[in-house]
Design a protein around this motif. Sequence first.
Motif, PDB file in Angstrom:
ATOM      1  N   PRO A   1       0.797  -1.232   0.000  1.00 47.46           N
ATOM      2  CA  PRO A   1       0.000   0.000   0.000  1.00 47.46           C
ATOM      3  C   PRO A   1       0.830   1.284   0.000  1.00 47.46           C
ATOM      4  CG  PRO A   1      -0.970  -1.601   1.478  1.00 47.46           C
ATOM      5  CD  PRO A   1       0.344  -2.176   1.019  1.00 47.46           C
ATOM      6  N   GLY A   2       1.887   1.332   0.774  1.00 50.88           N
ATOM      7  CA  GLY A   2       2.699   2.549   0.808  1.00 50.88           C
ATOM      8  C   GLY A   2       3.303   2.896  -0.533  1.00 50.88           C
ATOM      9  N   ASP A   3       3.814   1.894  -1.243  1.00 49.93           N
ATOM     10  CA  ASP A   3       4.394   2.127  -2.563  1.00 49.93           C
ATOM     11  C   ASP A   3       3.322   2.521  -3.580  1.00 49.93           C
ATOM     12  OD1 ASP A   3       6.953   1.620  -1.657  1.00 49.93           O
ATOM     13  OD2 ASP A   3       6.995  -0.450  -2.367  1.00 49.93           O
ATOM     14  N   VAL A   4       2.150   1.904  -3.473  1.00 54.26           N
ATOM     15  CA  VAL A   4       1.043   2.256  -4.363  1.00 54.26           C
ATOM     16  C   VAL A   4       0.610   3.700  -4.097  1.00 54.26           C
ATOM     17  CG1 VAL A   4      -1.368   1.761  -4.935  1.00 54.26           C
ATOM     18  CG2 VAL A   4       0.270  -0.114  -4.681  1.00 54.26           C
ATOM     19  N   GLY A   5       0.512   4.076  -2.821  1.00 54.85           N
ATOM     20  CA  GLY A   5       0.144   5.448  -2.470  1.00 54.85           C
ATOM     21  C   GLY A   5       1.140   6.460  -3.005  1.00 54.85           C
ATOM     22  N   GLU A   6       2.421   6.141  -2.917  1.00 52.68           N
ATOM     23  CA  GLU A   6       3.451   7.038  -3.439  1.00 52.68           C
ATOM     24  C   GLU A   6       3.318   7.203  -4.948  1.00 52.68           C
ATOM     25  OE1 GLU A   6       7.168   5.397  -2.088  1.00 52.68           O
ATOM     26  OE2 GLU A   6       6.590   5.666   0.020  1.00 52.68           O
ATOM     27  N   PHE A   7       3.054   6.106  -5.647  1.00 50.07           N
ATOM     28  CA  PHE A   7       2.881   6.168  -7.098  1.00 50.07           C
ATOM     29  C   PHE A   7       1.686   7.050  -7.463  1.00 50.07           C
ATOM     30  CE2 PHE A   7       1.001   4.606 -11.048  1.00 50.07           C
ATOM     31  CZ  PHE A   7       2.084   4.656 -11.900  1.00 50.07           C
ATOM     32  N   ILE A   8       0.560   6.831  -6.784  1.00 49.72           N
ATOM     33  CA  ILE A   8      -0.642   7.623  -7.051  1.00 49.72           C
ATOM     34  C   ILE A   8      -0.371   9.100  -6.784  1.00 49.72           C
ATOM     35  CG2 ILE A   8      -2.997   8.101  -6.251  1.00 49.72           C
ATOM     36  CD1 ILE A   8      -3.226   5.019  -5.743  1.00 49.72           C
ATOM     37  N   ALA A   9       0.211   9.401  -5.628  1.00 49.64           N
ATOM     38  CA  ALA A   9       0.496  10.795  -5.265  1.00 49.64           C
ATOM     39  C   ALA A   9       1.458  11.436  -6.264  1.00 49.64           C
ATOM     40  CB  ALA A   9       1.075  10.868  -3.854  1.00 49.64           C
ATOM     41  N   ALA A  10       2.469  10.693  -6.687  1.00 51.82           N
ATOM     42  CA  ALA A  10       3.447  11.227  -7.632  1.00 51.82           C
ATOM     43  C   ALA A  10       2.775  11.617  -8.942  1.00 51.82           C
ATOM     44  CB  ALA A  10       4.558  10.212  -7.883  1.00 51.82           C
ATOM     45  N   ARG A  11       1.871  10.773  -9.412  1.00 52.89           N
ATOM     46  CA  ARG A  11       1.199  11.039 -10.678  1.00 52.89           C
ATOM     47  C   ARG A  11       0.202  12.187 -10.562  1.00 52.89           C
ATOM     48  NH1 ARG A  11       2.107   7.276 -14.913  1.00 52.89           N
ATOM     49  NH2 ARG A  11       4.163   6.465 -14.427  1.00 52.89           N
ATOM     50  N   ILE A  12      -0.513  12.254  -9.462  1.00 54.97           N
ATOM     51  CA  ILE A  12      -1.545  13.285  -9.326  1.00 54.97           C
ATOM     52  C   ILE A  12      -0.947  14.639  -8.967  1.00 54.97           C
ATOM     53  CG2 ILE A  12      -3.540  14.031  -7.940  1.00 54.97           C
ATOM     54  CD1 ILE A  12      -4.361  11.062  -7.801  1.00 54.97           C
ATOM     55  N   PHE A  13       0.054  14.649  -8.071  1.00 56.89           N
ATOM     56  CA  PHE A  13       0.579  15.909  -7.531  1.00 56.89           C
ATOM     57  C   PHE A  13       1.940  16.293  -8.109  1.00 56.89           C
ATOM     58  CE2 PHE A  13      -2.426  14.357  -4.373  1.00 56.89           C
ATOM     59  CZ  PHE A  13      -3.223  15.482  -4.228  1.00 56.89           C
ATOM     60  N   ASP A  14       2.360  15.624  -9.174  1.00 59.95           N
ATOM     61  CA  ASP A  14       3.632  15.921  -9.835  1.00 59.95           C
ATOM     62  C   ASP A  14       4.788  15.918  -8.836  1.00 59.95           C
ATOM     63  OD1 ASP A  14       5.334  16.377 -11.951  1.00 59.95           O
ATOM     64  OD2 ASP A  14       5.015  18.546 -11.963  1.00 59.95           O
ATOM     65  N   ILE A  15       4.968  14.764  -8.224  1.00 60.89           N
ATOM     66  CA  ILE A  15       6.055  14.556  -7.265  1.00 60.89           C
ATOM     67  C   ILE A  15       7.104  13.672  -7.927  1.00 60.89           C
ATOM     68  CG2 ILE A  15       6.679  13.474  -5.069  1.00 60.89           C
ATOM     69  CD1 ILE A  15       3.756  14.101  -4.168  1.00 60.89           C
ATOM     70  N   GLU A  16       8.344  14.124  -7.890  1.00 60.86           N
ATOM     71  CA  GLU A  16       9.434  13.279  -8.366  1.00 60.86           C
ATOM     72  C   GLU A  16       9.849  12.406  -7.196  1.00 60.86           C
ATOM     73  OE1 GLU A  16      14.007  13.409 -10.033  1.00 60.86           O
ATOM     74  OE2 GLU A  16      12.826  15.256 -10.058  1.00 60.86           O
ATOM     75  N   LEU A  17       9.592  11.105  -7.320  1.00 57.87           N
ATOM     76  CA  LEU A  17       9.918  10.194  -6.235  1.00 57.87           C
ATOM     77  C   LEU A  17      11.418   9.978  -6.124  1.00 57.87           C
ATOM     78  CD1 LEU A  17       7.130   7.483  -6.672  1.00 57.87           C
ATOM     79  CD2 LEU A  17       7.261   9.293  -4.937  1.00 57.87           C
ATOM     80  N   ALA A  18      11.859   9.691  -4.919  1.00 61.08           N
ATOM     81  CA  ALA A  18      13.260   9.362  -4.677  1.00 61.08           C
ATOM     82  C   ALA A  18      13.608   8.104  -5.476  1.00 61.08           C
ATOM     83  CB  ALA A  18      13.487   9.135  -3.186  1.00 61.08           C
ATOM     84  N   LYS A  19      14.864   7.934  -5.766  1.00 63.06           N
ATOM     85  CA  LYS A  19      15.312   6.798  -6.579  1.00 63.06           C
ATOM     86  C   LYS A  19      15.010   5.462  -5.913  1.00 63.06           C
ATOM     87  CE  LYS A  19      17.218   9.345  -9.776  1.00 63.06           C
ATOM     88  NZ  LYS A  19      16.176  10.001 -10.526  1.00 63.06           N
ATOM     89  N   THR A  20      14.982   5.456  -4.589  1.00 64.89           N
ATOM     90  CA  THR A  20      14.722   4.239  -3.841  1.00 64.89           C
ATOM     91  C   THR A  20      13.513   4.427  -2.932  1.00 64.89           C
ATOM     92  OG1 THR A  20      15.611   2.718  -2.184  1.00 64.89           O
ATOM     93  CG2 THR A  20      16.454   4.960  -2.131  1.00 64.89           C
ATOM     94  N   ALA A  21      12.786   3.345  -2.704  1.00 63.35           N
ATOM     95  CA  ALA A  21      11.597   3.415  -1.851  1.00 63.35           C
ATOM     96  C   ALA A  21      11.949   3.492  -0.370  1.00 63.35           C
ATOM     97  CB  ALA A  21      10.703   2.206  -2.111  1.00 63.35           C
ATOM     98  N   VAL A  22      13.222   3.411  -0.044  1.00 56.75           N
ATOM     99  CA  VAL A  22      13.634   3.466   1.370  1.00 56.75           C
ATOM    100  C   VAL A  22      14.416   4.740   1.682  1.00 56.75           C
ATOM    101  CG1 VAL A  22      13.542   0.979   1.741  1.00 56.75           C
ATOM    102  CG2 VAL A  22      15.657   2.020   0.895  1.00 56.75           C
TER     103      VAL A  22
END
Length: 167
Positions: free
Chosen positions: A31-52
């Motif tokens: 769920p946390g990784d899915v939430g990050e993906f959704i938020a990144a796409r909706i709010f134009d967030i560049e995610l960190a290279k690693t999930a940790v």
Amino acid sequence: MDALTELAALLAERARIDVDIARLTGRSARPGDVGEFIAARIFDIELAKTAVQAGYDGRFSSGPLTGRTVNVKLYGDAYAGIDLGTHPCDYYLVLSGPSSTRFAITGVYLFDTEQLTAVLRERGVKIGIATSIRRADLEAARIYPDPAPTAAFTLTDVHRKLLTLFS
């Protein structure tokens, strides 16, 4: 035995779906990784290279919060408390749904970390895992569906349309 057979089949089906989700998101199906993906796409967030990545999950790439760090949280019910880390980040973006097992985003909250931690410390609240926050804290940080007058971010029609995909 029938229940075990059905459960085994359902778990196999879920494993196949999780593989598809991981392929799509480039991370796990947790769920946390899915939430990050959704938020990144909706709010134009560049995610960190690693999930940790310690402290934050990414940075806003556009809008009034450009360059600011954000820690994304996905909860079945944000009223149960939120996890606040010891590593610094500028904002916490909380995607929240119903407390049932059904996946949905029914509320989005954006907290200024510095302001939130100051209020919590003043109240004597222990900050960490499942940090207790008041309903008023959540309501003041709400940006979706009905933004609070004090909201730190104003959603566009595009944001709203994308969030309704998950309601």
